[in-house]
Design a protein around this motif. Structure first.
Motif, PDB file in Angstrom:
ATOM      1  N   THR A  49      13.536   9.554  26.603  1.00 54.26           N
ATOM      2  CA  THR A  49      14.550   8.565  26.978  1.00 54.26           C
ATOM      3  C   THR A  49      15.936   9.047  26.547  1.00 54.26           C
ATOM      4  N   ARG A  51      17.996   7.560  24.639  1.00 52.04           N
ATOM      5  CA  ARG A  51      18.101   7.340  23.196  1.00 52.04           C
ATOM      6  C   ARG A  51      17.365   8.454  22.432  1.00 52.04           C
ATOM      7  N   GLY A  52      16.203   8.851  22.968  1.00 54.66           N
ATOM      8  CA  GLY A  52      15.449   9.928  22.345  1.00 54.66           C
ATOM      9  C   GLY A  52      16.188  11.260  22.416  1.00 54.66           C
ATOM     10  N   ALA A  54      19.484  11.580  22.385  1.00 58.01           N
ATOM     11  CA  ALA A  54      20.538  11.495  21.368  1.00 58.01           C
ATOM     12  C   ALA A  54      19.973  11.773  19.978  1.00 58.01           C
ATOM     13  N   ARG A  55      18.818  11.208  19.689  1.00 53.33           N
ATOM     14  CA  ARG A  55      18.205  11.445  18.391  1.00 53.33           C
ATOM     15  C   ARG A  55      17.797  12.905  18.224  1.00 53.33           C
ATOM     16  N   PRO A  66      23.590   9.111  16.226  1.00 53.62           N
ATOM     17  CA  PRO A  66      22.767   9.101  17.437  1.00 53.62           C
ATOM     18  C   PRO A  66      23.047   7.891  18.318  1.00 53.62           C
ATOM     19  N   GLU A  67      23.397   6.761  17.698  1.00 53.25           N
ATOM     20  CA  GLU A  67      23.718   5.581  18.500  1.00 53.25           C
ATOM     21  C   GLU A  67      24.995   5.798  19.294  1.00 53.25           C
ATOM     22  N   TYR A  70      24.109   8.002  22.158  1.00 50.09           N
ATOM     23  CA  TYR A  70      23.325   7.250  23.140  1.00 50.09           C
ATOM     24  C   TYR A  70      24.231   6.367  23.994  1.00 50.09           C
ATOM     25  N   TRP A  71      25.163   5.651  23.366  1.00 49.79           N
ATOM     26  CA  TRP A  71      26.019   4.763  24.147  1.00 49.79           C
ATOM     27  C   TRP A  71      26.978   5.552  25.041  1.00 49.79           C
ATOM     28  N   ARG A  74      24.879   6.276  28.033  1.00 51.91           N
ATOM     29  CA  ARG A  74      24.716   5.063  28.845  1.00 51.91           C
ATOM     30  C   ARG A  74      25.982   4.741  29.622  1.00 51.91           C
ATOM     31  N   ASP A  79      23.133   8.922  32.280  1.00 51.91           N
ATOM     32  CA  ASP A  79      22.027   9.039  31.331  1.00 51.91           C
ATOM     33  C   ASP A  79      20.697   9.342  32.006  1.00 51.91           C
TER      34      ASP A  79
END
Length: 334
Positions: A49, A51-52, A54-55, A66-67, A70-71, A74, A79
């Motif tokens: 994903t 988010r994954g 980014a992590r 990472p947040e 992720y944003w 998005r 993304d």
């Protein structure tokens, strides 16, 4: 009220400027995550994903939230376009450049070169040495490899086109072989379509075999077509090809670099001094020039040739002339 609106506007502008600065600012690398100046290695598995991703980027060594990453993924609207693969993230990469790389699928590529005239054994050795190429065929026999490539029962020798092949880190060596196999299919088909109508060759398979012999016999590129012409003349006349590279190939690992008289008289399927016609398979990988020479040989009367010792060959129309050339160039006799 007016002051509040102005304050909000200032805040929005400041936030926008900060965001623009962050998007284009180099992301620092976490200390110890990679040698100084070297890129980080980021692997994204299929199905990961945003988010994954980014992590994974932060885990690989990018020093950021990472947040936040992720944003950014998005809000960019890209993304869902991030592609799985193995990536190298150079020092100084910005969040904007990172996303562009991931969306374009700009994977870290390596390369392996297969050289004209190599045998399949040498091809396997090159693949085994290739950097970060997964050795899926390492424990397989030649027959098992060809079956995995969809060519069961076909000899591997000469079936792969010599070229430089790029691949993503962690790719299978079988995938490289498949590309080289299909490349040779295309090259051979194109060459056979351009064959001289007078050729004694009966099939593209025979053209591939003759091209491999021409490849091994050629010391100078300009001689390829004439060497092919000599072998074509001998095939038409029903003469033995009497070419040393086929004998050497038939000896396999027993060949110690010195071809002896007894080797020329010891019968093997590849001994063209004892068996008429072409050997049963190619003896090496021919390049494009040798493929074309095999199907478009020079129109010559020559039936013999001998190496001069400088990379070129002396061609002869008769055995007497050939024997004189052998004495001159091979035995040092006038």
């Amino acid at each position: 009220m007016r002051r509040l609106l102005v304050l909000l506007l200032v805040i929005v502008i400041a936030a926008g400027a900060a965001a623009a600065w962050w998007l284009n600012a180099p992301l620092p690398q976490r200390a110890g995550s990679a040698p100084a100046g070297q890129p980080l290695e980021l692997e994204i598995e299929p199905g990961t994903t945003p988010r994954g991703v980014a992590r994974a980027a932060v885990k690989a060594g990018l020093q950021t939230s990472p947040e936040l990453l992720y944003w950014w993924f998005r809000l960019s609207g890209k993304d869902r376009g991030i592609k799985a693969g193995n990536y190298e993230i150079p020092a100084g990469t910005s969040p904007y450049a990172l996303l562009q790389k991931l969306v374009r699928g700009e994977e870290a590529l390596r390369a392996v070169t297969l050289v004209e005239g190599w045998t399949f054994r040498q091809v396997r050795q090159a693949l085994a040495r290739a950097e970060q190429l997964r050795p899926d065929t390492a424990s397989q026999s030649e027959q098992e490899i060809m079956a995995a490539l969809g060519r069961p029962g076909v000899a591997a020798e000469g079936r792969f086109f010599p070229d430089t092949y790029t691949y993503a880190k962690g790719s299978s060596d079988l995938a490289v072989l498949r590309r080289a196999l299909h490349a040779m299919d295309r090259r051979l088909e194109a060459a056979w379509a351009q064959r001289d109508p007078r050729t004694p060759l009966k099939s593209a398979e025979q053209a591939l075999i003759l091209a491999s012999i021409v490849e091994k016999e050629t010391g100078r590129a300009e001689d390829r077509a004439q060497i092919a012409g000599v072998f074509s003349n001998r095939l038409r006349a029903g003469m033995l090809l009497q070419t040393d590279p086929t004998v050497i190939y038939g000896l396999g690992e027993k060949f110690d670099g010195n071809l002896r008289r007894r080797d020329l008289t010891t019968d093997t399927p590849y001994n063209t001094y004892t068996r008429a016609g072409l050997p049963p398979t190619p003896i090496a990988m021919p390049g494009k020039a040798s493929l074309l020479a095999a199907v478009q040989p020079e129109n010559t009367r020559a039936l013999y040739f001998v190496a001069r010792g400088d990379g070129s060959s002396h061609f002869s129309n008769s055995l007497d002339e050939h024997n004189r050339a052998v004495n001159k160039y091979q035995r040092g006799r006038p």
